[in-house]
Design a protein around this motif. Structure first.
Motif, PDB file in Angstrom:
ATOM      1  N   VAL A   1      37.872  57.913  63.213  1.00 17.56           N
ATOM      2  CA  VAL A   1      38.668  57.273  62.170  1.00 17.56           C
ATOM      3  C   VAL A   1      38.876  58.248  61.020  1.00 17.56           C
ATOM      4  O   VAL A   1      37.912  58.779  60.455  1.00 17.56           O
ATOM      5  CB  VAL A   1      37.995  55.980  61.657  1.00 17.56           C
ATOM      6  CG1 VAL A   1      38.832  55.339  60.546  1.00 17.56           C
ATOM      7  CG2 VAL A   1      37.798  54.997  62.816  1.00 17.56           C
ATOM      8  N   VAL A   2      40.142  58.483  60.709  1.00 18.64           N
ATOM      9  CA  VAL A   2      40.509  59.412  59.643  1.00 18.64           C
ATOM     10  C   VAL A   2      41.164  58.650  58.511  1.00 18.64           C
ATOM     11  O   VAL A   2      41.568  57.490  58.656  1.00 18.64           O
ATOM     12  CB  VAL A   2      41.454  60.512  60.170  1.00 18.64           C
ATOM     13  CG1 VAL A   2      40.765  61.335  61.252  1.00 18.64           C
ATOM     14  CG2 VAL A   2      42.745  59.905  60.711  1.00 18.64           C
ATOM     15  N   THR A   3      41.286  59.292  57.364  1.00 12.84           N
ATOM     16  CA  THR A   3      41.907  58.664  56.199  1.00 12.84           C
ATOM     17  C   THR A   3      43.414  58.614  56.375  1.00 12.84           C
ATOM     18  O   THR A   3      44.048  59.622  56.715  1.00 12.84           O
ATOM     19  CB  THR A   3      41.579  59.447  54.919  1.00 12.84           C
ATOM     20  OG1 THR A   3      40.151  59.512  54.778  1.00 12.84           O
ATOM     21  CG2 THR A   3      42.177  58.765  53.697  1.00 12.84           C
TER      22      THR A   3
ATOM     23  N   THR B   1      43.745  49.053  58.378  1.00 13.32           N
ATOM     24  CA  THR B   1      43.717  49.635  59.717  1.00 13.32           C
ATOM     25  C   THR B   1      42.775  50.818  59.777  1.00 13.32           C
ATOM     26  O   THR B   1      42.572  51.521  58.786  1.00 13.32           O
ATOM     27  CB  THR B   1      45.119  50.099  60.160  1.00 13.32           C
ATOM     28  OG1 THR B   1      45.596  51.093  59.251  1.00 13.32           O
ATOM     29  CG2 THR B   1      46.092  48.936  60.229  1.00 13.32           C
ATOM     30  N   ALA B   2      42.210  51.005  60.961  1.00 13.52           N
ATOM     31  CA  ALA B   2      41.460  52.231  61.262  1.00 13.52           C
ATOM     32  C   ALA B   2      42.448  53.190  61.918  1.00 13.52           C
ATOM     33  O   ALA B   2      43.033  52.879  62.950  1.00 13.52           O
ATOM     34  CB  ALA B   2      40.303  51.924  62.203  1.00 13.52           C
ATOM     35  N   ASN B   3      42.656  54.337  61.293  1.00  9.61           N
ATOM     36  CA  ASN B   3      43.583  55.337  61.810  1.00  9.61           C
ATOM     37  C   ASN B   3      42.806  56.339  62.655  1.00  9.61           C
ATOM     38  O   ASN B   3      41.913  57.023  62.148  1.00  9.61           O
ATOM     39  CB  ASN B   3      44.283  56.045  60.656  1.00  9.61           C
ATOM     40  CG  ASN B   3      45.189  55.117  59.867  1.00  9.61           C
ATOM     41  OD1 ASN B   3      46.380  55.045  60.131  1.00  9.61           O
ATOM     42  ND2 ASN B   3      44.619  54.389  58.915  1.00  9.61           N
ATOM     43  N   LEU B   4      43.145  56.419  63.949  1.00 10.92           N
ATOM     44  CA  LEU B   4      42.389  57.274  64.857  1.00 10.92           C
ATOM     45  C   LEU B   4      42.996  58.669  64.930  1.00 10.92           C
ATOM     46  O   LEU B   4      44.205  58.831  65.089  1.00 10.92           O
ATOM     47  CB  LEU B   4      42.358  56.684  66.270  1.00 10.92           C
ATOM     48  CG  LEU B   4      41.665  55.336  66.472  1.00 10.92           C
ATOM     49  CD1 LEU B   4      41.467  55.083  67.953  1.00 10.92           C
ATOM     50  CD2 LEU B   4      40.335  55.286  65.747  1.00 10.92           C
TER      51      LEU B   4
ATOM     52  N   ASP C   1      57.702  59.178  59.653  1.00 12.72           N
ATOM     53  CA  ASP C   1      58.065  59.528  61.027  1.00 12.72           C
ATOM     54  C   ASP C   1      56.893  60.043  61.853  1.00 12.72           C
ATOM     55  O   ASP C   1      57.039  60.267  63.060  1.00 12.72           O
ATOM     56  CB  ASP C   1      59.161  60.595  61.021  1.00 12.72           C
ATOM     57  CG  ASP C   1      60.465  60.059  60.433  1.00 12.72           C
ATOM     58  OD1 ASP C   1      60.719  58.851  60.569  1.00 12.72           O
ATOM     59  OD2 ASP C   1      61.204  60.867  59.831  1.00 12.72           O
ATOM     60  N   ALA C   2      55.738  60.260  61.228  1.00 10.20           N
ATOM     61  CA  ALA C   2      54.584  60.797  61.948  1.00 10.20           C
ATOM     62  C   ALA C   2      54.043  59.765  62.933  1.00 10.20           C
ATOM     63  O   ALA C   2      53.965  58.573  62.621  1.00 10.20           O
ATOM     64  CB  ALA C   2      53.494  61.208  60.973  1.00 10.20           C
ATOM     65  N   ARG C   3      53.693  60.226  64.140  1.00  9.49           N
ATOM     66  CA  ARG C   3      53.133  59.321  65.141  1.00  9.49           C
ATOM     67  C   ARG C   3      51.660  59.102  64.858  1.00  9.49           C
ATOM     68  O   ARG C   3      50.883  60.054  64.792  1.00  9.49           O
ATOM     69  CB  ARG C   3      53.323  59.911  66.536  1.00  9.49           C
ATOM     70  CG  ARG C   3      53.088  58.905  67.653  1.00  9.49           C
ATOM     71  CD  ARG C   3      53.490  59.467  68.994  1.00  9.49           C
ATOM     72  NE  ARG C   3      53.538  58.406  69.996  1.00  9.49           N
ATOM     73  CZ  ARG C   3      52.958  58.467  71.189  1.00  9.49           C
ATOM     74  NH1 ARG C   3      52.307  59.563  71.552  1.00  9.49           N
ATOM     75  NH2 ARG C   3      53.044  57.466  72.024  1.00  9.49           N
ATOM     76  N   LYS C   4      51.275  57.843  64.681  1.00  3.51           N
ATOM     77  CA  LYS C   4      49.902  57.503  64.327  1.00  3.51           C
ATOM     78  C   LYS C   4      49.352  56.455  65.267  1.00  3.51           C
ATOM     79  O   LYS C   4      50.094  55.782  65.989  1.00  3.51           O
ATOM     80  CB  LYS C   4      49.844  56.976  62.887  1.00  3.51           C
ATOM     81  CG  LYS C   4      50.290  57.977  61.829  1.00  3.51           C
ATOM     82  CD  LYS C   4      50.259  57.353  60.447  1.00  3.51           C
ATOM     83  CE  LYS C   4      50.710  58.331  59.379  1.00  3.51           C
ATOM     84  NZ  LYS C   4      50.766  57.708  58.039  1.00  3.51           N
TER      85      LYS C   4
ATOM     86  N   GLY D   1      35.247  58.174  59.580  1.00  5.22           N
ATOM     87  CA  GLY D   1      34.381  59.175  60.174  1.00  5.22           C
ATOM     88  C   GLY D   1      33.617  58.715  61.395  1.00  5.22           C
ATOM     89  O   GLY D   1      32.875  59.500  61.990  1.00  5.22           O
ATOM     90  N   ARG D   2      33.796  57.466  61.789  1.00  2.00           N
ATOM     91  CA  ARG D   2      33.078  56.944  62.950  1.00  2.00           C
ATOM     92  C   ARG D   2      33.976  56.943  64.194  1.00  2.00           C
ATOM     93  O   ARG D   2      35.201  56.928  64.103  1.00  2.00           O
ATOM     94  CB  ARG D   2      32.578  55.527  62.665  1.00  2.00           C
ATOM     95  CG  ARG D   2      31.441  55.535  61.639  1.00  2.00           C
ATOM     96  CD  ARG D   2      31.392  54.267  60.829  1.00  2.00           C
ATOM     97  NE  ARG D   2      30.875  53.127  61.571  1.00  2.00           N
ATOM     98  CZ  ARG D   2      30.759  51.913  61.035  1.00  2.00           C
ATOM     99  NH1 ARG D   2      31.108  51.693  59.773  1.00  2.00           N
ATOM    100  NH2 ARG D   2      30.289  50.916  61.754  1.00  2.00           N
ATOM    101  N   SER D   3      33.338  56.963  65.343  1.00  2.00           N
ATOM    102  CA  SER D   3      34.073  56.930  66.602  1.00  2.00           C
ATOM    103  C   SER D   3      34.422  55.489  66.953  1.00  2.00           C
ATOM    104  O   SER D   3      33.579  54.592  66.856  1.00  2.00           O
ATOM    105  CB  SER D   3      33.234  57.545  67.721  1.00  2.00           C
ATOM    106  OG  SER D   3      33.906  57.449  68.958  1.00  2.00           O
TER     107      SER D   3
END
Length: 311
Positions: free
Chosen positions: A196-198, A210-213, A252-255, A269-271
Motif C-alpha cells: 500500500v502506497v500513498t 482506498t488502499a492504493n497498491l 490518467d495514471a493507471r492505479k 506500507g503493508r502488504s
C-alpha cells in the motif's frame, strides 16, 4: 513438504528422490497443471515415493529472448504454494541458465530427471517439449524412460467449455477483465498482491478511503471496477477495487485502488492481497464529485451482493 532452489548440476535433497516428477513452467497452476500434478501424485503413490513438481526461475523464454519482462500470473512463492496445494510433496525450482538450456533432451533427462532428482517415474503433458531447441518430445521421453527403467505417463489435454486450458488463455481472460472466466480456468479466484502506497487521498475526503497498491509483480486485470476480497494481516475483507485511471479528476495514471468495506485503520506500507470475484462495471468519468459518490455507493452494494453469492 519442501521447496528447493537448485542449479541443474547439483543434487536435490535426498527426500526428493525415489518418486515421480513432472516438469513445467506451471505459471498460474491452472486446471491443466493441476491434472499433471494429480497424475504425478498417482504415479508417485504407486512407486512409493514423493510427487515432485519441477519449475524454472526465471522462465526459459526470458533467458532465450532477453527484453522487457512480461508479468507472470503468479510469483514464484505463490506458484510453489499452489503446486503443494495441488498435491506435490516437493517443488524443485531450477535456476534457468544458458548451460541448462543448452542441454540436449538426452542430457536433460539423464542429468536432471534421473541423476539430480533420482526419479523412478516421469509424468508430462501431451505436448511437453524439452532440451536444447525444444527438440525432445513425449516420444523421446517415453523411449528414454523405457531404456532407463523409469515409469512414464502422459496426460491428455484438459478442456474447459470445449477449449484447451492454457496459461495464455488465463492471461487473456484476466487482461480482458473477465475474472470469472479466469477463476474457472484456475479453480480459484485470480489474486494479486502489493504494498500500500500513498495516493492522492481523494477517497478519504469523499467518504470512500482506498488502499492504493504498488509494486504488483503479476498481471493486472483490465481497467474496471471489481468485487474483490482483500487480505490484510491474515484477515479477509469484502472490498471494491478500481483498476485504471480516475477520469473524473483528470488523472490518467493507471492505479489499483481498493476500498475495504467495514475496515478502519492505516494500512500504508503493508502488504495486501486481492482476490477478484466479479467485474462490476467499466471505468468512466462522472460529471462531478456528487455523481461519483452516488456511483461509489452503488458499487459497494453491488460488491457486497456479488461477494455474498461467492463465499
Amino acid at each position: 513438504m519442501a521447496t528447493a532452489l537448485l542449479e541443474w548440476f547439483t543434487h536435490a535433497p535426498p527426500e526428493f528422490g525415489g518418486g515421480a516428477v513432472t516438469v513445467g513452467n506451471f505459471d498460474g497452476v491452472h486446471l491443466g497443471h493441476r491434472a499433471l500434478v494429480r497424475a504425478c501424485r498417482g504415479v508417485a503413490d504407486r512407486l512409493g515415493g514423493p510427487a515432485v513438481a519441477v519449475t524454472f526461475d526465471p522462465p526459459p523464454h526470458q533467458v532465450l529472448h532477453p527484453g522487457p519482462v512480461r508479468p507472470p500470473l503468479t510469483t514464484l512463492p505463490e506458484r510453489a504454494e499452489l503446486l503443494h496445494a495441488a498435491g506435490a510433496d516437493h517443488v524443485a525450482i531450477l535456476r534457468t541458465s544458458p548451460s541448462l538450456l543448452a542441454l540436449s533432451p538426452e542430457a536433460f533427462f539423464e542429468d536432471v530427471m534421473a541423476r539430480q532428482l533420482a526419479a523412478k517415474g516421469v509424468v508430462e503433458g501431451y505436448d511437453f517439449r524439452f532440451g536444447r531447441g525444444r527438440a525432445g518430445t513425449n516420444t523421446t521421453l517415453r523411449d528414454l524412460c523405457g531404456a532407463a527403467g523409469l515409469a512414464f505417463e502422459d496426460v491428455q489435454q484438459v478442456l474447459h467449455a470445449g477449449e484447451p486450458v492454457s496459461s495464455s488463455r488465463v492471461r487473456a481472460a484476466i487482461v480482458a477483465g473477465d475474472v470469472g472466466a479466469a477463476a474457472d480456468l484456475l479453480a480459484r479466484p485470480y489474486r494479486i498482491s502489493g504494498i500500500v502506497v500513498t495516493g492522492a487521498k481523494r477517497g478519504r475526503l469523499i467518504g470512500f478511503p482506498t488502499a492504493n497498491l504498488g509494486e504488483v509483480p503479476t498481471v493486472l486485470p483490465g481497467n474496471g471496477v471489481y468485487a474483490v476480497r482483500a487480505a490484510v494481516d491474515g484477515r479477509m475483507w469484502p472490498a471494491a477495487a478500481n483498476i485504471g485511471p480516475n477520469p473524473t479528476f483528470g488523472d490518467d495514471a493507471r492505479k489499483i485502488e481498493v476500498h475495504l468495506i467495514g475496515f478502519s485503520g492505516d494500512v500504508y506500507g503493508r502488504s495486501v492481497s486481492v482476490e477478484f470475484v466479479a467485474r462490476l462495471r467499466e471505468t468512466r468519468p462522472f460529471a462531478g464529485v456528487a455523481e461519483l459518490v452516488e456511483q461509489l455507493k452503488r458499487d459497494v452494494e453491488a460488491a457486497k451482493q456479488a461477494l455474498s453469492g461467492n463465499t
